[in-house]
Design an enzyme around this catalytic site. Sequence first.
Site, mmCIF file in Angstrom:
data_model
loop_
_atom_site.group_PDB
_atom_site.id
_atom_site.type_symbol
_atom_site.label_atom_id
_atom_site.label_comp_id
_atom_site.label_asym_id
_atom_site.label_seq_id
_atom_site.Cartn_x
_atom_site.Cartn_y
_atom_site.Cartn_z
ATOM 1 C CG HIS A 33 -1.997 -1.011 1.218
ATOM 2 N ND1 HIS A 33 -2.865 -1.188 0.160
ATOM 3 C CD2 HIS A 33 -2.333 -1.947 2.152
ATOM 4 C CE1 HIS A 33 -3.693 -2.180 0.442
ATOM 5 N NE2 HIS A 33 -3.389 -2.666 1.636
ATOM 6 C CB ALA A 34 4.295 2.099 1.013
#
Length: 390
Positions: free
Chosen positions: A132-133
């Site tokens: 998700h980063a």
Amino acid sequence: MSGRAQLMWDEAVTGYDFGPDHPMDPVRLDLTRRLVDAFGLDRDVEVVSAKAAGESTLRLVHREDYVEAVKAASVDPEAADQSYGLGTMDDPAFPRMHDVSALIAGQSVGAAEAVWRGQALHAVNFAGGLHHAMPGGASGFCIYNDASLAIARLLELGAERVAYVDVDVHHGDGVQAAFWEDPRVLTISLHEHPRTLFPQTGWPEETGADSAEGSAVNVALPAGTGDAGWLRAFHAVVPELIADFRPDVLVTQHGADTHFEDPLAHLAVSLDAQRAVQVACHELAHEYAGGKWIALGGGGYAVVDVVPRSWTHLVGIAAGRPVEPEAMIPEGWRQEVFARTRQLAPARMTDGRWPVAYAEWDAGYDPADRLDQAVLATRRAVFPLRGLLA
């Protein structure tokens, strides 16, 4: 090329710890490592500790200002800049956050380097898969996007086509975003429908930028999807796309949070179906990518019952010594689990559903079925863009 698999591991990755009330409990990593050892899989893999990703490597994906913000939050967590997603409920800041996040990223980059250079055929980093980063921010329990960094490093080393398959219950949004404009990278994500789950992205209509149409693939599964539907969707989409793309390397993310016991999502997949997809990814790597396979962990918040078993299966498959589903779990590990968590550990490496049956897509579909509608939406959105029949 060495036929041996590498297991990327440094005990310091368990320092990726958002605190006692956070669902991403690092005990899941330690218990997985111990279960791998309890089954004697260390004899079949080369255990390697890669160095932490340096700043030049991190900047293959992440903005310099974001890396600096992570460093600052690591020194003074209370002053974390929330505009970068740091110091939030999902991503609390903690001391040495940069160091341990860069170390996890380094294990995935090291896996990519080893596989590309022929030092290993397969490499596993179950501490990774932090998908998700974003280039400029933390998101969804993820500080640095090790999956994207591994792919970017493969491209830097000369790979012309990299396929990424993500079967975490959450959309692999960060990896999709990193390569949205890059036709050299095919990202495929199977996940719970964005209507019902974070990050509310991953619609079938998300197919890549104009310069890379058809390079992003999203299968948005209805909440409640179980084994038969999950495997049907996987096999209705992934193999045909991988066969067409013929990647130089296959990178896969195996979040265990699709499981019916996971507290943060709403799919109903068993450990046995997760193992079946791991086997399928291994086979796809050998059939279409010369065997070059990098397998990552990801989400998974049933930290005793599910995560260690799922990722131990993953390591065994990569090592060429798969653990049989009916295998009894060594008593020493079960005692360690109780001592560490005061929870009773599972007794076997199965949920009792092996072998998992599903209906092949080629046998026909039901346009009124919600699962089939999801598969159809994906095939109709993406397959024509790649010159394939929907």
